[in-house]
Write an enzyme that holds these catalytic residues in place. Sequence first.
Site, PDB file in Angstrom:
ATOM      1  CB  THR A 193      -0.991   0.068   1.052  1.00  0.00           C
ATOM      2  OG1 THR A 193      -1.718  -0.997   1.014  1.00  0.00           O
ATOM      3  CG2 THR A 193      -1.477   1.351   1.376  1.00  0.00           C
ATOM      4  NE  ARG A 221      -9.088  -7.342   3.258  1.00  0.00           N
ATOM      5  CZ  ARG A 221      -8.087  -6.473   3.422  1.00  0.00           C
ATOM      6  NH1 ARG A 221      -7.882  -5.692   2.443  1.00  0.00           N
ATOM      7  NH2 ARG A 221      -7.474  -6.258   4.675  1.00  0.00           N
ATOM      8  CB  VAL A 222     -13.096  -2.888   2.040  1.00  0.00           C
ATOM      9  CG1 VAL A 222     -12.479  -1.484   2.127  1.00  0.00           C
ATOM     10  CG2 VAL A 222     -14.050  -3.063   0.978  1.00  0.00           C
ATOM     11  N   GLY A 223     -10.077  -3.372   3.105  1.00  0.00           N
ATOM     12  CA  GLY A 223      -9.279  -3.313   4.367  1.00  0.00           C
ATOM     13  C   GLY A 223      -9.383  -1.822   4.712  1.00  0.00           C
ATOM     14  CG  ASP A 224      -5.672  -0.444   6.763  1.00  0.00           C
ATOM     15  OD1 ASP A 224      -5.774  -1.222   5.871  1.00  0.00           O
ATOM     16  OD2 ASP A 224      -5.032   0.289   7.244  1.00  0.00           O
ATOM     17  CB  THR A 244       1.051   0.288   4.924  1.00  0.00           C
ATOM     18  OG1 THR A 244       0.892  -1.079   4.057  1.00  0.00           O
ATOM     19  CG2 THR A 244       2.498   0.677   5.522  1.00  0.00           C
ATOM     20  N   GLY A 245      -0.707  -2.152   6.420  1.00  0.00           N
ATOM     21  CA  GLY A 245      -0.591  -3.506   7.245  1.00  0.00           C
ATOM     22  C   GLY A 245      -1.880  -4.206   6.957  1.00  0.00           C
ATOM     23  N   GLY A 247      -4.983  -4.903   7.349  1.00  0.00           N
ATOM     24  CA  GLY A 247      -5.978  -4.028   7.437  1.00  0.00           C
ATOM     25  C   GLY A 247      -7.090  -4.395   8.335  1.00  0.00           C
TER      26      GLY A 247
HETATM   27  N1  ASP Z   1      -3.573  -2.177   4.661  1.00  0.00           N
HETATM   28  C1  ASP Z   1      -4.023  -2.828   3.143  1.00  0.00           C
HETATM   29  C2  ASP Z   1      -5.013  -3.655   3.438  1.00  0.00           C
HETATM   30  O1  ASP Z   1      -5.284  -4.352   4.264  1.00  0.00           O
HETATM   31  C3  ASP Z   1      -2.871  -3.594   2.771  1.00  0.00           C
HETATM   32  C4  ASP Z   1      -1.555  -2.864   2.737  1.00  0.00           C
HETATM   33  O2  ASP Z   1      -1.293  -2.286   3.494  1.00  0.00           O
HETATM   34  O3  ASP Z   1      -0.646  -3.328   1.726  1.00  0.00           O
HETATM   35  O4  ASP Z   1      -5.850  -3.689   2.421  1.00  0.00           O
END
Ligand code: ASP
Length: 336
Positions: A193, A221-224, A244-245, A247
């Site tokens: 990200t 699915r949707v992340g953070d 980033t991480g 999510g």
């Molecule tokens: N945070 C993002 C997600 O969970 C992934 C990422 O940080 O690369 O969608």
Amino acid sequence: MKKLIALVALALMTQPALADDAPKWSIAIHGGAGTLDPAQMTPERRAEYEAALQKALDAGAAVLAEGGSAMDAVKAAIMPMEDSPLFNAGKGAVFTWDGTNELDASIMDGRDRSAGAVAGVKTVKNPILLADKVRTDSEHVFLMGTGAEAFAVDKGFAVTPPDYFATEARRRSLERLKAEKLSALDVDHKFGTVGAVALDQSGNLAAGTSTGGMTGKRWGRVGDAPVIGAGTYADNRSCAVSATGWGEYFIRVGVAHEICARLRAAGAAAQQVADDVMADVASLGGDGGVILVTPEGEALFSFNTTGMYRGRATSAGVREVAIFGGEEKASSTPDH
Ligand code: ASP
């Protein structure tokens, strides 16, 4: 008359010194955090990442140095990373279980906490620009899927063929994940990200984040990253954060807002607050990292992974990119 002179003198004395008044700006960027091993990275590969980070950092820093807004700097820094196949955002986004690329992004202006976000977009080259369009040209904060794409067309965005986003390396990751029944973390090793946070010369903060999510994501699915308060937050009273991480954990902790809220309430050291919130993420089992800038011009990182693609620049002359832990040379706090 004497009284007036005394009053003027008092007023002058209570003004901050000119040096403290001097314009200042700072910016931090990231291109994802994760299990990064220096031994696994060839010098060529490293140089490629560093050059891409430098390009993004320079683009954002140039806007700020010329007196541009934090919002413009954030967009200027994020767009080249969306355009680079090296990062999991825009071109080079990871694949969903169904073999598509679905993009999420969000942006927030610390001046008035106006925000825009999009999720599950497949045909917009720079999702960060669409997120900003939601902020400026709609009465909403968060649009998803085909609705977000219809909004994009309405607002004059070109329709980008979905193939544009696909890269062979990311396709192979999906194939491996399926063949070996792996998790996204096993195949991705790092979260790619991208994000940027900035303080401009007028004292305004902004934050933005853009991603393809996690390899093999299903069921919409949707992340953070597009969730305001989780992956992105900006508030002139406290800080601007991009994350980033993994999510799901960042949403559960409300990472970006949590950092800003703690900073506003306690006035504690920003690095300590960011480290504490990342420790909270780790205590639940999540990993990743954050970047933040404060109204005082600090540009900081905190991550609980072995590395994070990152960079920062300030009006005080800091300008550096780094990948593995502990590589920073400069102090994070600009000394005006
Ligand atoms: N945070 C993002 C997600 O969970 C992934 C990422 O940080 O690369 O969608």
